[in-house]
Structure formats: structure tokens, C-alpha cells
Design an enzyme around this catalytic site. Sequence first.
Site, short mmCIF file in Angstrom:
data_model
loop_
_atom_site.label_atom_id
_atom_site.label_comp_id
_atom_site.label_asym_id
_atom_site.label_seq_id
_atom_site.Cartn_x
_atom_site.Cartn_y
_atom_site.Cartn_z
CG MET A 132 -1.77 -1.31 1.20
SD MET A 132 -3.36 -0.93 1.99
CE MET A 132 -2.93 -0.51 3.80
N GLY A 168 11.07 -2.91 5.66
CA GLY A 168 10.33 -3.98 5.69
C GLY A 168 9.72 -4.28 3.93
CG HIS A 169 6.93 -1.90 2.25
ND1 HIS A 169 6.74 -0.83 3.03
CD2 HIS A 169 5.45 -2.64 2.58
CE1 HIS A 169 5.48 -0.61 3.34
NE2 HIS A 169 4.76 -1.68 3.14
N GLY A 183 4.71 -10.31 3.78
CA GLY A 183 5.46 -10.20 4.89
C GLY A 183 5.00 -10.77 6.04
CB VAL A 208 12.39 -5.33 8.38
CG1 VAL A 208 13.49 -4.38 8.35
CG2 VAL A 208 12.91 -6.44 7.24
CG MET A 261 10.94 -1.19 10.07
SD MET A 261 12.03 -0.73 8.70
CE MET A 261 13.35 -0.45 9.32
CB SER A 262 3.91 -0.35 10.60
OG SER A 262 2.85 -0.25 10.41
NE ARG A 314 -3.10 1.30 9.62
CZ ARG A 314 -3.54 0.30 9.08
NH1 ARG A 314 -2.77 -0.66 8.87
NH2 ARG A 314 -4.46 0.51 7.97
P1 AMP Z 1 1.38 -2.86 3.54
O1 AMP Z 1 1.75 -1.88 2.61
O2 AMP Z 1 1.38 -2.46 5.12
O3 AMP Z 1 0.10 -3.32 2.96
O4 AMP Z 1 2.52 -4.06 3.40
C1 AMP Z 1 2.69 -4.51 2.42
C2 AMP Z 1 3.73 -5.90 2.50
O5 AMP Z 1 4.90 -5.80 3.14
C3 AMP Z 1 2.71 -6.98 3.34
O6 AMP Z 1 3.08 -8.25 2.82
C4 AMP Z 1 3.36 -6.78 4.60
O7 AMP Z 1 3.18 -8.18 5.23
C5 AMP Z 1 4.72 -6.26 4.39
N1 AMP Z 1 5.42 -5.69 5.44
C6 AMP Z 1 4.81 -4.63 6.32
N2 AMP Z 1 5.84 -4.52 7.17
C7 AMP Z 1 6.81 -5.26 7.15
C8 AMP Z 1 8.08 -5.66 8.03
N3 AMP Z 1 8.27 -4.58 9.08
N4 AMP Z 1 8.84 -6.42 7.63
C9 AMP Z 1 8.67 -7.16 6.52
N5 AMP Z 1 7.49 -7.10 5.92
C10 AMP Z 1 6.60 -6.15 6.11
#
Ligand code: AMP
Length: 280
Positions: free
Chosen positions: A30, A36-37, A147, A176, A184-185, A187
Amino acid sequence: MDVIRRVKELQARSEEWRRAELTVGLVPTMGYLHEGHLSLVDIACGQADRVVVSIFVNPKQFGPTEDLARYPRDEEGDLAKLSALGVDVAFVPDLEEIYPRGYETYVDCTRLPSYLCGARREGHFKGVLTVVAKLFLACTPHLAVFGEKDYQQFLVIKRMARDLNLPVEVLSGPTVREEDGLAMSSRNSYLEPDARPAANALFKALNRARQLVTSGVVDAIMLRRAMTELVEQAGGRVDYVAIVDPQTLEELQTIDQEAHAAVAVFFGKTRLIDNMRLKG
Ligand code: AMP
């Protein structure tokens, strides 16, 4: 790196690659990309000849009271990061491209979403599965990487792929973390500066549970109590603290088998999640 905004164009690109016998990897996101991404992108680059990263803030996985409107975005920064990693295509569709007027088709899963985040976020996984199914059909990847940070999401997507015989290998990458352990997020950017130092309480609580299991504690109630205490001491409000079977996500009473801990915690209005294997 090419930026593609149309489904048809992505389908054509993927077909070209497939005809040339190149394997295609997809990393759905997103946006507002962090390390992490990017670690998932690295995995995809190591496993596939061509890599597509999608950036799409999916409104259908947000509840009516959730943070869709303020979800952070930085398309330009994201594209620069992906380009530097050698990604072949960034797929950045707009809302109408994914959900045209009159959209009414959904993918859902019945049992796995009834636990953990799914139990608190009505319709969340239906939204996730619908968009991931659409991304799979737009990109027709050989493999896709998700992730472990969103462990339930990974399981639900894997189940969809198996149940619908989707010809996609669903892979996962480890969580990560920041130096202090906070996962990491995107958010995390919502956290008030004074809440940020306390937010690694999720990681500390998961580690405490793991230590307790290693030292022989088998009672899940004791583990949940210890984790809750740590979170509350840090000023967090527990949404859930769960010890579950890592495959079925059913709550465990006794840790006499494989076990996984998952937590969701509010710091102010910001809801954070994390998880860790405790045993097995
Ligand atoms: P999102 O943008 O939050 O929808 O996340 C996109 C992808 O990145 C999803 O598969 C998440 O699980 C993964 N993801 C988000 N945060 C992390 C992190 N800290 N470490 C590894 N993968 C992550």
C-alpha cells in the site's frame, strides 16, 4: 523501471515475459515504503527474473472508522526506492482501475479470518483477498511475497491460493524491525513522539512470552497475562493478546505443541500489530 497504471497493460507485459520463459514475482504493497517492504522486494528479485511491485491503498480493507483518509502516501519517494532496487515494473493503478463503477465481486475465506485481526476488523480480509486476487489476475505472477509481520494475512492469502488453485507460489519474508525492536510499519508514522519509545512494548511482550515458554511455562493464561502487563506498563491498550496454533490460528490453552503469539495494541489512536513464533 516502468510505471504501469492500467491492468490490461500489466497483463500484456506479464504475458510477454512468460512467453520469453521469464519468471514473474509480485510484491503487493500500500506504499509509503520502508525497509520491511524493500526486504520483500529483495526476496522477489532473488527468486524471479522480473519483479512487479504494486502500490495501491485498498479502500476495501479499511473499516468505516479506520484510517483510510489519513493513510500516508509518497508515490514519488516510493518509485525512487523501487527503481534503485532494480524493480522492473511499479504497478500504480488508481481507484477506478481496480474498482470501476458498479464493482460487486468479492473473494472471501470463512474460518481463518474469524480470529485475531479478522475478528476485530469486520470485512478486512475480504477486502484484502479481493484486491490480492485482482492483483494476481493483473500480474499473473509465478510467485508473490508477503511479510510475516502480517502473519494472519499471509496465511489467509496462502489459503486462498490453495483453495482456488491459483498458479502462484505464496512466499513470506521475515519481519524487519527498528533498532529497538518495533516492527516497521507505514502506520508507525502516526505515533505521537512521546508514544514512539514505548511502542516497542509489543516486541518486548512477544520476547517475554518466548522466554517464559523456553523456561518451561505451558499455561497460555500466564503468558497472556505477562504480555498484557508489559504492554499496559508501557501505556498501550491491548486490542488482543493471543497464543494460537500457527496453522489453524485457534487459541491454545496449553503450550504442548507449535505455538505462535500475536498482539494488537493501541497507542493513542494508532493500532500496531506484531507476532512471533514461541515454539516449533
Ligand atoms: P502494506 O503496505 O502495509 O500493505 O504491506 C505490504 C507488504 O509488506 C505486506 O506483505 C506486509 O506484510 C509487508 N510488511 C509490512 N511491514 C513489514 C515489515 N516490517 N517487515 C517485513 N514485511 C513487512
